[in-house]
Design a protein around this motif. Structure first.
Motif, mmCIF file in Angstrom:
data_model
loop_
_atom_site.group_PDB
_atom_site.id
_atom_site.type_symbol
_atom_site.label_atom_id
_atom_site.label_comp_id
_atom_site.label_asym_id
_atom_site.label_seq_id
_atom_site.Cartn_x
_atom_site.Cartn_y
_atom_site.Cartn_z
ATOM 1 N N LEU A 310 0.820 -1.215 0.000
ATOM 2 C CA LEU A 310 0.000 0.000 0.000
ATOM 3 C C LEU A 310 0.854 1.265 0.000
ATOM 4 C CD1 LEU A 310 -2.936 -0.967 2.384
ATOM 5 C CD2 LEU A 310 -2.822 -1.098 -0.115
ATOM 6 N N GLU A 311 1.970 1.233 0.693
ATOM 7 C CA GLU A 311 2.841 2.411 0.717
ATOM 8 C C GLU A 311 3.423 2.685 -0.663
ATOM 9 O OE1 GLU A 311 6.868 4.007 3.016
ATOM 10 O OE2 GLU A 311 5.724 2.334 3.853
ATOM 11 N N SER A 312 3.837 1.618 -1.356
ATOM 12 C CA SER A 312 4.412 1.803 -2.688
ATOM 13 C C SER A 312 3.364 2.335 -3.667
ATOM 14 C CB SER A 312 5.006 0.489 -3.201
ATOM 15 O OG SER A 312 4.008 -0.506 -3.392
ATOM 16 N N LEU A 313 2.159 1.812 -3.593
ATOM 17 C CA LEU A 313 1.100 2.286 -4.476
ATOM 18 C C LEU A 313 0.679 3.710 -4.126
ATOM 19 C CD1 LEU A 313 -1.064 -0.962 -4.647
ATOM 20 C CD2 LEU A 313 0.362 -0.012 -6.468
ATOM 21 N N GLY A 314 0.648 4.014 -2.840
ATOM 22 C CA GLY A 314 0.307 5.366 -2.415
ATOM 23 C C GLY A 314 1.293 6.401 -2.918
ATOM 24 N N GLY A 315 2.546 6.000 -3.073
ATOM 25 C CA GLY A 315 3.559 6.920 -3.578
ATOM 26 C C GLY A 315 3.240 7.430 -4.972
ATOM 27 N N PHE A 316 2.640 6.577 -5.805
ATOM 28 C CA PHE A 316 2.270 6.999 -7.154
ATOM 29 C C PHE A 316 1.165 8.051 -7.109
ATOM 30 C CE2 PHE A 316 3.714 2.518 -7.829
ATOM 31 C CZ PHE A 316 4.865 2.821 -8.528
ATOM 32 N N LYS A 317 0.204 7.844 -6.225
ATOM 33 C CA LYS A 317 -0.866 8.825 -6.086
ATOM 34 C C LYS A 317 -0.306 10.149 -5.563
ATOM 35 C CE LYS A 317 -4.700 8.560 -6.452
ATOM 36 N NZ LYS A 317 -5.553 8.961 -7.611
ATOM 37 N N ARG A 318 0.604 10.066 -4.614
ATOM 38 C CA ARG A 318 1.193 11.286 -4.061
ATOM 39 C C ARG A 318 1.957 12.062 -5.137
ATOM 40 N NH1 ARG A 318 4.134 8.932 -0.658
ATOM 41 N NH2 ARG A 318 6.129 9.246 -1.704
ATOM 42 N N ALA A 319 2.547 11.344 -6.078
ATOM 43 C CA ALA A 319 3.285 11.995 -7.164
ATOM 44 C C ALA A 319 2.362 12.598 -8.205
ATOM 45 C CB ALA A 319 4.216 10.980 -7.830
ATOM 46 N N GLY A 320 1.061 12.266 -8.126
ATOM 47 C CA GLY A 320 0.093 12.865 -9.027
ATOM 48 C C GLY A 320 -0.530 11.919 -10.037
ATOM 49 N N ALA A 321 -0.149 10.639 -9.997
ATOM 50 C CA ALA A 321 -0.682 9.691 -10.970
ATOM 51 C C ALA A 321 -2.186 9.517 -10.805
ATOM 52 C CB ALA A 321 0.013 8.331 -10.817
#
Length: 338
Positions: A310-321
């Motif tokens: 979940l942390e790795s996937l959340g990183g993409f959302k945080r980057a704007g994906a």
């Protein structure tokens, strides 16, 4: 400069917003949901499921199992599935002729999945590498990957996929001009509603290895005479950032509806730059090597598997994906729904 004691600034206690789960959820800036996930899946011509040794927890699925997976995706709230083929090596050749077979595993999988769960979007990889005996994404001549002859094959492949019921064509080959050629072909065939998600910024990366295992890719640099040992003449140099913006701009101009950055985690800066520059739906691909690293570390007890997913996937959302293509999609959707 002398810093005053914390007591002098009673309002500056940021930990107040972290003290309980409810307040952390309330002020959370980036939220990951199953609707942000595209399930990356490999389908094969045989029966049942075939585990991929380099990707613990991932199996190649038969057409029948892929249809069941589409139903599962619908239940989990996953909007779309990206399918990739594994075919018999004896059917591969230098030109990737099986890529546009209307009776092949991809066409059959699209139809079966759409029959089982028509509400789930299907995305297809437009590239020749699963079908070539040399493992490259294009036609080779005298050791060179030919751009325009490759595009001719990609048009045939993309039209076949669209006619079988694919919703999103995702050209991953990195040939110049392929988005425009595909868009023109789709319009000419009356398939104007089929979308294009371009692998606009796809880097020549070390993180693709397990995927090549999963699709049974031909080994680069061997077999065919003049087979290059890498894909650096058409995939992007990992040192480049501005070039990614040029690639994205070209694909948007040629008719791409969405764009993608691949791989994902090592290129979060590219995701962020693309989103800021173009305000286009931008996706990241959490590729096979990223998946394998997390699973290997988790199986050795070095990291917490569920938190890392979940942390790795959340990183993409945080980057704007806008979303993430990932092999973790069903697992993450279950965790998010827990």
């Amino acid at each position: 400069m002398t810093i005053a004691p914390l007591a002098a600034y009673p309002a500056l206690r940021l930990r107040r917003l972290r003290q309980a789960d409810w307040i952390r959820r309330l002020v959370r800036e980036s939220v990951l949901t199953p609707a942000d996930l595209i399930w990356s899946m490999v389908v094969h011509e045989g029966e049942g499921e075939v585990p991929v040794a380099s990707m613990p927890g991932v199996s190649r699925l038969s057409v029948k199992e892929a249809a069941k997976a589409a139903v599962e995706a619908r239940k989990l709230g996953i909007p779309a599935i990206a399918i990739f083929p594994h075919i018999d090596g004896a059917k591969k050749d230098a030109s990737g002729l099986m890529a546009h077979d209307p009776n092949g595993v991809i066409a059959n999988a699209i139809k079966a999945m759409k029959d089982a769960a028509p509400e789930v979007g299907i995305m297809c990889d437009v590239a020749l590498d699963p079908f070539t005996d040399h493992g490259h994404d294009g036609v080779i001549e005298n050791g060179k990957i030919l751009n325009d002859p490759t595009i001719e094959r990609l048009i045939q492949q993309g039209l076949m996929q669209a006619q079988a019921g694919c919703d999103i064509l995702a050209p991953s080959d990195m040939m110049d001009g392929r988005c425009g050629a595909l868009r023109q072909a789709l319009e000419g065939a009356g398939l104007q509603d089929v979308m294009i998600m371009s692998y606009a910024a796809k880097y020549a990366s070390a993180f693709y290895g397990p995927y090549r295992d999963a699709i049974g890719s031909g080994k680069l640099g061997t077999g065919s005479v003049g087979n290059p040992g890498d894909k650096k003449t058409y995939q992007m140099d990992s040192a480049n950032s501005d070039e990614a913006l040029r690639e994205v701009a070209l694909d948007i101009a040629e008719g791409a509806d969405m764009v993608m950055v691949k791989p994902g985690m090592p290129y979060l800066d590219i995701v962020s730059r693309v989103v800021e520059a173009f305000a286009m739906p931008t996706f990241a691909f959490q590729v096979s090597g990223e998946y394998a690293m997390i699973m290997a570390a988790a199986q050795n007890g070095w990291i917490d598997e569920e938190r890392a997913i979940l942390e790795s996937l959340g990183g993409f959302k945080r980057a704007g994906a806008a979303g993430v293509i990932t092999y973790f999609a069903p697992r993450a959707a279950r965790l998010l729904g827990a």
